[in-house]
Design an enzyme around this catalytic site. Structure first.
Site, short mmCIF file in Angstrom:
data_model
loop_
_atom_site.label_atom_id
_atom_site.label_comp_id
_atom_site.label_asym_id
_atom_site.label_seq_id
_atom_site.Cartn_x
_atom_site.Cartn_y
_atom_site.Cartn_z
N ARG A 1 29.87 62.28 -50.51
CA ARG A 1 28.79 63.16 -50.97
C ARG A 1 29.33 64.38 -51.69
O ARG A 1 28.80 64.80 -52.71
CB ARG A 1 27.91 63.57 -49.78
CG ARG A 1 26.97 62.46 -49.40
CD ARG A 1 26.13 62.72 -48.16
NE ARG A 1 25.22 61.59 -48.00
CZ ARG A 1 24.32 61.46 -47.05
NH1 ARG A 1 24.17 62.41 -46.14
NH2 ARG A 1 23.55 60.39 -46.99
N TYR B 1 22.71 58.04 -55.81
CA TYR B 1 23.58 57.33 -54.86
C TYR B 1 24.21 58.24 -53.81
O TYR B 1 24.10 59.45 -53.91
CB TYR B 1 24.58 56.41 -55.56
CG TYR B 1 25.59 56.96 -56.54
CD1 TYR B 1 25.97 58.28 -56.61
CD2 TYR B 1 26.20 56.05 -57.42
CE1 TYR B 1 26.93 58.69 -57.51
CE2 TYR B 1 27.16 56.47 -58.34
CZ TYR B 1 27.52 57.79 -58.37
OH TYR B 1 28.47 58.19 -59.26
N GLU B 2 24.80 57.62 -52.81
CA GLU B 2 25.31 58.34 -51.62
C GLU B 2 24.22 59.17 -50.94
O GLU B 2 24.48 60.26 -50.44
CB GLU B 2 26.49 59.24 -52.00
CG GLU B 2 27.68 58.52 -52.57
CD GLU B 2 28.18 57.38 -51.69
OE1 GLU B 2 27.94 57.39 -50.49
OE2 GLU B 2 28.81 56.45 -52.25
N GLY B 3 23.02 58.61 -50.89
CA GLY B 3 21.90 59.34 -50.30
C GLY B 3 21.18 60.09 -51.39
O GLY B 3 21.74 61.02 -51.98
N GLN C 1 19.19 64.17 -49.02
CA GLN C 1 20.07 65.33 -48.80
C GLN C 1 19.26 66.52 -48.31
O GLN C 1 19.68 67.27 -47.42
CB GLN C 1 20.81 65.72 -50.09
CG GLN C 1 21.62 64.63 -50.73
CD GLN C 1 22.73 64.11 -49.85
OE1 GLN C 1 23.34 64.86 -49.10
NE2 GLN C 1 22.98 62.81 -49.90
#
Lengths: 593, 593
Positions: free
Chosen positions: A292, A433-435, A440
């Site tokens: 992240r 991406y990555e959450g 977040q």
């Protein structure tokens, strides 16, 4: 248009905002010196500018064609990757026991920014490898470490993260990939994963897949997920039962292969458990937190690249006449107030996002390296709070700055040949991406604000206030209304934080979740604005001490621009957070059609 | 995912925000009735949804290949264009004397929105033709009108605007294309034009180019530019000396050919003067003003399309569990507060931009049709003020909403197959062409605010205040804090307007230009927010009168959301406008590297 890493500004931010000087003084980083950091950054800047940047457009145009399960990377990429790994860049933050250089995350973050600014599709691959190294180092068995870590650290092999399935994206509890114990310590993995970055490629001879799957007796939901290491090539040299069944045709990062991976359609892919059974998500989150921050750095990176390109164009392109210029003929468009505003918005936003990312990296370092447990915990909580801000704020900035970069180019910005549009296309994924950035924001509000009963976030806000007080005391007229505007932003953040903590503790926590996204933005404005002010104060002190570098004056000007022109959004965002949740009742009606 | 024109909301906005009911009552639109308007909209919606929308992705994928100077449009496009023109849609706003239906710009604006929402690359072509019809009608000689208007009105031929040259984009004074009188009333045109939309295609047998060029004895700069009509095929059936020498590979609107046009490399293209010599820019501005509103409508259109697609996805896609839902398993993502916020932001922004565009169209109608000269002038000034806001605010909204649409889709949004990314790619150009949004902001501030000594903008602000007062008086709790938040926004606009007028009159007008872009945004928030409130008040009145359509409640909810969550940006923007110009001195330093 190539890319030149802004080494001086990167180093200045590391030293005076992220606390590198202080950390070196107190011995946190062993025998690391500022000089060494600078020469590493300069070396990295050279590699990024000379080798990676020229491959960016080639990658965009060629993509990564898939044929018979094999992917061909764009021309020049394999050579560049090998040169990059051989120069030691992949090993920079890796564990010393396995051939890594053990250098700080802070330093590596500046490097990650460079790789991604030069070539985001290239820079993305190592992000996954570095995350896997961290997960394996912390949770892998000695056998797995011995077999895989050295080659991952050197970059001889790369790694992937396999989370998403068609029905399981943000909600990993829904995933279905299965792992059956074979009896010899290995498992047979069966299932399909989508959106697997660098799931297949020809840069290296082996690829190490970290795969989330369920054991036969696993509980439902997220508590029944385990993590497995599944190599493309097995230790005996044979191909494992895993293949790339398709790639996505995407808006951007064309040279980063996004694969559908099929595990076990020939009877089961061989894998080994990483960490404890049913605790896979915890390991994956370690990897993901690292990723992240790296994705936040991609936001900074693409913003910096877009800014450099727009600045260069605005200096060259002549249209109209500006009041401030006496010369004959048409004047460079950078002289027009509106273009100046666009460029300053780009530069100030980028610098603020960079500062937040580097602060996050420094807190991560401290959470590992600090002397006592309390300092470690405080640093860990700080990193935990800052990570979602670094990821979401910076990637939003990446999109906004890349879009403004297109705008500065006028019609030429819409023409692909110019390259400005590629930055916008590439930047768009980082908010997803990555959450997703929405995830977040929820993470920040629901899980991070309550850390230590709210004390962790209060400590950060107190530091922001301290910086504002520093600006007030400084007295240099060049700061303009910086102190006043930042104070408003910080107080807005403080009130919004109180609202959030109260709402979370109430019986209607949706009141907090409803404002999570504007709250995160508000956090970014206050944190980013005060970080720029902190850099400006250091610049002011340097000037008072006799330094004549014009970059110091520029740092004050940039902090001022951010405060007077961007941080001013804070008050409205506070209103949205604290009073805008009325839509929760209204939405079913308003969205009915 | 297809497109369904939101006919009910379009009509409601036309009637109650843009004043269609009032205009019909007072006879401004002759025998036009609301029923007729509604049935035309419904017919248009059918065509847009059934014929044009399915060609949108086909166009994106095929593009417009150029071979030997000829362009092949994507499969199905020629048939669709002919069906569209034969159904009378091109002729809808055209002059009755030349086969047009003479229907209001307001009604046509709703139609333009539909064509562009269904298929922006398709909708763009007729925008140019309609602009050319207006220019020719107002300024063409009888001979030119007789020869060209009928076929342009019917859509049998299309038209183009040829302004830009490599060195002359926003600054048309720099253009070099030359026109030499032949002696028989015609001219020989020589030069190169770039970015010519639909400069070449195979939809029709002839294309009518309107070309800016200089006469031999013309003064330098913008006062020496004349406008010429240069047909692709000459009246005698032979090809004119004009050809498409190249097309651009663009980020979006792939099916709209963007041509480099070469005039006269075989000795000179034959053309005829339109309007007076050296007054070409005035004619072109007429055309461009029409086109600017149309481009604003493209912003609305792409936003609406992106919203519909995101809404549909959010209802279908299931991830996680929402607090507000009791059902087993995963819940549709529309139930999550953060997704609700995204969708409402999309819908409310789109509705606000639509309202501004329709208000602009209605003012344009009134400027032509009003009974007395004062009313005409007032309407003309109103249209003049609103046009740059309609263009820039709506196209910024188009980009923002399309980008949020990608975000709602998560990873799938980044995959081209989904279609969400195309909207973002397509939307991006609208902020650039027909005068960049920066140019619009300067136009608003420097040329439009001073109209009638500032009285024209004051009158608009007074109307906004009237709407706010109406909300205050209404008393329905469903409005929440709508009145308070809109009042703040309108007062911010009022103070920022005073600042602008004062700064313009000062000896440092750059202080005004420096804040032009945030000022335009502030204008859009106040105007858009009060327009939604006006619609909400009409909905409230209808409910009080016994109407039970749930859309009325939705209109109030949407106005409230806009006021409480979007209009709240106004105060910060005011600060930027009135106090953020400090960067004018700082910029040379801050942007030095």
């Amino acid at each position: 248009m190539t890319y030149r890493a802004p080494v001086a500004d990167m180093l200045f931010t590391m030293r005076h905002v992220a606390g590198l000087d202080h950390a070196i003084e107190e011995g946190l980083y062993g025998d690391l010196s500022t000089d060494l950091v600078q020469s590493i950054l300069e070396e990295g800047a050279r590699f990024a500018g000379e080798v990676l940047a020229p491959l960016n457009r080639i990658g965009d145009q060629h993509g990564t064609p898939l044929k018979d399960g094999a992917i061909t990377m764009p021309p020049g990429w394999r050579e560049a990757y090998h040169a990059w790994a051989q120069a030691g860049w992949n090993a920079l933050p890796g564990p010393v026991d396995y051939g890594g250089q053990g250098l700080p995350t802070l330093l590596n973050s500046a490097c990650v920014e460079m790789w991604n600014a030069a070539n985001m599709a290239f820079g993305l691959g190592p992000v996954l490898t570095m995350g896997a190294i961290e997960a394996l180092t912390a949770h892998g068995s000695d056998e797995l470490k011995g077999r895989y870590l050295e080659k991952l650290v050197s970059g001889e092999w790369t790694a992937t993260m396999n989370l998403t399935e068609p029905q399981a994206g943000s909600d990993l509890g829904a995933l279905r990939t299965r792992a059956e114990p074979v009896g010899d310590g290995s498992y047979k993995i069966t299932g399909q994963k989508i959106y697997i970055t660098y799931g297949e490629h020809d840069l290296t001879d082996n690829i190490v897949h970290l795969v989330l799957a369920r054991l036969p007796d696993a509980p439902a939901g997220t508590r029944g997920i385990s993590l497995f290491l599944v190599p493309k090539v097995l230790p005996d040299g044979t191909r494992n039962d895993v293949r790339c069944a398709g790639i996505e045709h995407k808006l951007g990062i064309h040279a980063s292969p996004t694969c559908t991976m099929v595990y076990g359609d020939g009877g089961g892919a061989t894998g080994w458990l990483v960490g404890e059974a049913n605790r896979g998500l915890a390991v994956m989150f370690l990897m993901m937190n690292n990723a992240r921050l790296a994705v936040g750095l991609q936001g900074v990176a693409i913003a910096e690249r877009a800014y450099q390109q727009a600045l260069s164009y605005a200096k060259d392109r002549r249209q109209g006449r500006a009041r401030t210029v006496q010369a004959e003929g048409m004047h460079p468009i950078i002289e027009h107030p509106d273009v100046k505003r666009m460029l300053l918005t780009m530069k100030a936003s980028t610098a603020a996002a960079r500062a937040i990312c580097y602060m996050t990296a420094a807190a991560l370092d401290r959470s590992h390296l600090a002397g006592d447990a309390d300092a470690k915990r405080a640093a860990h909580e700080r990193a935990s709070i800052l990570t979602p801000v670094a990821k979401a704020f910076s990637t939003d900035i990446g999109i906004e700055v890349a879009s403004t970069g297109v705008q500065v180019h006028g019609g030429m910005g819409f023409v692909e040949e110019t390259g400005a549009a590629q930055h916008l296309r590439d930047a768009r994924i980082a908010a997803i991406y990555e959450g997703t950035n929405g995830i977040q924001a929820i993470d920040l509000v629901a899980r991070k604000l309550p850390l230590s009963g709210g004390e962790a976030v209060r400590a950060l806000i107190a530091e922001m206030r301290g910086t504002v007080t520093g600006v007030t005391k400084n007295g240099d007229a060049a700061f303009g209304d910086t102190a006043a505007r930042l104070r408003e932003a910080v107080e807005s953040l403080d009130r919004a934080t109180s609202f959030m903590l109260k709402a979370l503790a109430s019986n209607d926590p949706d009141q907090a979740l409803a404002g999570a996204t504007p709250y995160l933005r508000l956090f970014g404005l206050a944190q980013g604005g005060t970080a720029l002010a902190k850099a400006a104060l250091a610049a002011s002190a340097a000037m008072k001490a006799g330094e004549t570098d014009p970059a110091h004056g520029a740092r004050i000007a940039l902090a001022r621009f951010f405060a007077e022109n961007l941080a001013i959004g804070a008050r409205g965002l506070e209103d949205t957070v604290t009073a805008g949740a009325g839509f929760l009742q209204d939405a079913p009606l308003a969205l009915a059609s």
